[in-house]
Design a protein around this motif. Structure first.
Motif: not given
Length: 219
Positions: A89-104, A154-159
């Motif tokens: 499935s493809k799930m929508p979400l609100i991603y809450r990160g630090t916002g300090l990097t390009a992947n957050s 977004l994120g580290t890309g790790k599974l």
């Protein structure tokens, strides 16, 4: 001459009986399938959780889920089967990160791929109306976190993998010995890695599902 007639008739009757016994009759193939394949679509709701390693949190919404399975019957009748099941499935979400990097990001709309591989025990089958109980356990995997607008990774890309067990209950209808439709409600628990200062180490998942099954092969 008249005495020979009953004797001849008796020989004819015996001969025809022997001849019928020598005729090779074709084997009738049983209607019992040797395997079952299923395809279903569901409406899934995923509880949010936070990643222990990155500290990012995912507030999931709800979305459509596709599910397929391959099952083998236990004994004659096909009412109980074991097999493997996969969902995506493809799930929508609100991603809450630090916002300090390009992947957050601090709070942004995003999507993620949620897939599952389970071992399955299914009880229920036959023609007409019947109850359905599914017991399953395996891995739920989260991957491909991207912003909704622009598709930025977004994120580290790790599974991310969580052990999951689930139970589903519902009803089915057998259209024939080889074709069934079913409607179930599934409730699942995902075990999360323990985080310091957080007593909650699980996330819930519910799925309302409709699908069909078809028998393959024959015994």
């Amino acid at each position: 001459m008249t005495r020979r007639v009953p004797f001849v008739l008796g020989l004819l009757i015996v001969g025809s009986t022997v001849a019928q016994g020598q005729i090779i009759r074709p084997q009738i193939r049983s209607a019992q399938p040797s395997a079952w394949a299923s395809l279903a679509i569901g409406f899934m709701q995923q509880q949010g959780f936070c990643d222990r390693d990155s500290g990012d949190c995912y507030d999931f919404g709800s979305g459509m889920q596709w599910r397929g399975s391959l099952e083998m019957p236990l004994g004659y009748g096909g009412g109980t089967t074991v097999g493997v099941v996969g969902t995506i499935s493809k799930m929508p979400l609100i991603y809450r990160g630090t916002g300090l990097t390009a992947n957050s990001c601090l709070n942004c709309d995003a999507d993620a791929t949620v897939s599952q591989i389970f071992g399955l025990l299914r009880m229920g089958g036959g023609t007409g109306f019947h109850q359905v109980i599914d017991l399953s356990a395996g891995e739920t995997m989260f991957s491909n976190f991207r912003t909704t607008n622009g598709g930025t990774k977004l994120g580290t890309g790790k599974l991310k993998q969580n052990f999951t067990f689930a139970i589903a209950y519902g009803f089915g209808y057998g259209l024939s010995p080889r074709a069934q439709v079913f409607f179930t409600q599934e409730y699942a628990i995902q075990i999360l890695p323990r985080q310091a200062g957080n007593a909650n180490n699980y996330a819930q998942q519910t799925t309302l599902r409709f699908g069909g099954r078809y028998g393959l092969g024959g015994k």
